[in-house]
Design an enzyme around this catalytic site. Sequence first.
Site, PDB file in Angstrom:
ATOM      1  N   ARG A 141     -33.119  -0.266  17.443  1.00  0.00           N
ATOM      2  CA  ARG A 141     -31.862   0.262  17.985  1.00  0.00           C
ATOM      3  C   ARG A 141     -31.078   1.045  16.930  1.00  0.00           C
ATOM      4  NH1 ARG A 141     -29.853  -5.375  20.716  1.00  0.00           N
ATOM      5  NH2 ARG A 141     -30.563  -4.952  22.831  1.00  0.00           N
ATOM      6  N   ARG A 155     -10.205  -7.943   6.133  1.00  0.00           N
ATOM      7  CA  ARG A 155      -8.984  -8.238   5.369  1.00  0.00           C
ATOM      8  C   ARG A 155      -8.794  -9.729   5.107  1.00  0.00           C
ATOM      9  NH1 ARG A 155      -4.624  -4.765   8.247  1.00  0.00           N
ATOM     10  NH2 ARG A 155      -3.532  -6.737   8.435  1.00  0.00           N
ATOM     11  N   GLU A 213     -12.940   4.104  10.731  1.00  0.00           N
ATOM     12  CA  GLU A 213     -12.092   4.143  11.932  1.00  0.00           C
ATOM     13  C   GLU A 213     -11.360   5.480  12.065  1.00  0.00           C
ATOM     14  OE1 GLU A 213      -8.999   1.164  11.667  1.00  0.00           O
ATOM     15  OE2 GLU A 213      -8.450   1.758   9.632  1.00  0.00           O
ATOM     16  N   ASP A 226      -7.795  -0.226   1.812  1.00  0.00           N
ATOM     17  CA  ASP A 226      -8.148   1.188   2.029  1.00  0.00           C
ATOM     18  C   ASP A 226      -8.390   1.947   0.711  1.00  0.00           C
ATOM     19  OD1 ASP A 226      -7.563   0.457   4.607  1.00  0.00           O
ATOM     20  OD2 ASP A 226      -5.623   1.464   4.672  1.00  0.00           O
ATOM     21  N   MET A 236     -12.884  -0.337   8.559  1.00  0.00           N
ATOM     22  CA  MET A 236     -11.465   0.065   8.443  1.00  0.00           C
ATOM     23  C   MET A 236     -11.289   1.122   7.346  1.00  0.00           C
ATOM     24  SD  MET A 236      -9.024  -3.217   8.916  1.00  0.00           S
ATOM     25  CE  MET A 236      -8.401  -3.687  10.513  1.00  0.00           C
ATOM     26  N   GLY A 272       0.810  -1.216   0.000  1.00  0.00           N
ATOM     27  CA  GLY A 272       0.000   0.000   0.000  1.00  0.00           C
ATOM     28  C   GLY A 272       0.841   1.263   0.000  1.00  0.00           C
TER      29      GLY A 272
HETATM   30  O1  F6P Z   1      -4.051  -0.548   5.670  1.00  0.00           O
HETATM   31  C1  F6P Z   1      -4.925  -1.587   5.876  1.00  0.00           C
HETATM   32  C2  F6P Z   1      -5.463  -1.563   7.280  1.00  0.00           C
HETATM   33  O2  F6P Z   1      -6.341  -2.657   7.434  1.00  0.00           O
HETATM   34  C3  F6P Z   1      -6.147  -0.264   7.709  1.00  0.00           C
HETATM   35  O3  F6P Z   1      -7.450  -0.176   7.216  1.00  0.00           O
HETATM   36  C4  F6P Z   1      -6.043  -0.363   9.197  1.00  0.00           C
HETATM   37  O4  F6P Z   1      -6.052   0.929   9.774  1.00  0.00           O
HETATM   38  C5  F6P Z   1      -4.706  -1.020   9.400  1.00  0.00           C
HETATM   39  O5  F6P Z   1      -4.415  -1.717   8.205  1.00  0.00           O
HETATM   40  C6  F6P Z   1      -4.643  -1.995  10.546  1.00  0.00           C
HETATM   41  O6  F6P Z   1      -3.341  -2.424  10.669  1.00  0.00           O
HETATM   42  P1  F6P Z   1      -2.857  -3.695  11.494  1.00  0.00           P
HETATM   43  O7  F6P Z   1      -3.305  -4.914  10.754  1.00  0.00           O
HETATM   44  O8  F6P Z   1      -1.373  -3.565  11.503  1.00  0.00           O
HETATM   45  O9  F6P Z   1      -3.505  -3.609  12.820  1.00  0.00           O
END
Ligand code: F6P
Length: 374
Positions: free
Chosen positions: A171, A301, A231, A136, A178, A111
């Site tokens: 609710r 992911r 986030e 992302d 992410m 990335g």
């Molecule tokens: O860059 C990908 C990502 O999943 C982001 O969306 C997230 O903020 C970050 O990596 C989380 O990182 P790690 O897996 O190191 O906790």
Amino acid sequence: MPQKQIGILTAGGDAPGLNAAIRGIGKTALEHYDMQILGFRKGFRGVAQNQSSVLSGDHLAGILTQGGTILGTSRDKPHKMTIGGKSMDMTDAIVETYEQLHLDCLVCLGGGGTQKNALHLKKAGLNIMSLPKTIDNDVAGTDMTFGFDTALGIATEAIDRLHSTAHSHHRIIVAELMGHNAGWLTLGAGIAGGADVILIPEIPYQVESIAEAIKKRVQSGKRFSIVAVAEGALTLKQHQTVDRLNEEIAAADDKSLRKQLKSRLRQHEQVHINNTLDLSRQLEELTGLESRTSILGHLQRGGTPSAGDRILATHLGAAAADLINEGQYGIMVAYRNGEAVGVPLEEVAGVKKLVPGDHPWIETARKVGTSLGD
Ligand code: F6P
């Protein structure tokens, strides 16, 4: 001509489609150009510590549908790697491995951070190529990164599923997605999943304005609401502080002052890790509705890549092998208007692709009555 020898590594957070890309590069390089391929373990660390193995056709078989990366990955930087508890500059060690193994090119799949590291190694004199991977979707110079489409599907399904339970209990459900500091994933999944409120880092939010939007829904008979929050989303006040600190960092000509300001910025970001929980609690207070929070995290992911990501990663991977064969280095293989094109690393390294204010997805969300919290 002697056979070309190429190295491949995967760096940064993993993403679905990495194996499809490795397979795309590998199969094209082996079958069309008779190149030799070495896979490095755990990102740049594997090159610094010379941990590699030959990737043959057998290694590439059956990996198209696998999530994660067969090579392993890490967030190590060439110039700042923790070795034996100490932070070390391993650039020279990487150059040494490259020369020892007689590599003609090192392909770095990653990335935004990886694009910066790739440029760093280009400047150290290596033939480098990179591919854009991340859920992302924030890498500059490419219309899309692989990993994004899969995560978008998972996040959308999560929002779909939250609807029925939010509806049954009347609710609010706040779903955190992410995306780091970019809103692509939340905006996309929010639109696709029909979230009632979408909060992204690019648009500062005000809790009162979200509460108003939810209360209006209640008045029209809709007694549940789904809030999709990225986030990295920030309140207006937090946004102003971040902007000010970033301006100060840009203006600081003294190295130690810059370091101090950056650390203040990091501390400030740390404080907001609980933003989603705070938001949920505040909305409960302001609307009188019960609120629940669902933090999707790394589910986004994991697992098998979508068809879209398999195609994109295979396309870019195969194109990377073609470009190596032509001797084109120092580039990221980007996806633009349906084509794979080489973009100089200088144009992408250190540049984040955020959601522009006038992006059609933003207008679309507003048109269907979604609150963006502003
Ligand atoms: O860059 C990908 C990502 O999943 C982001 O969306 C997230 O903020 C970050 O990596 C989380 O990182 P790690 O897996 O190191 O906790």
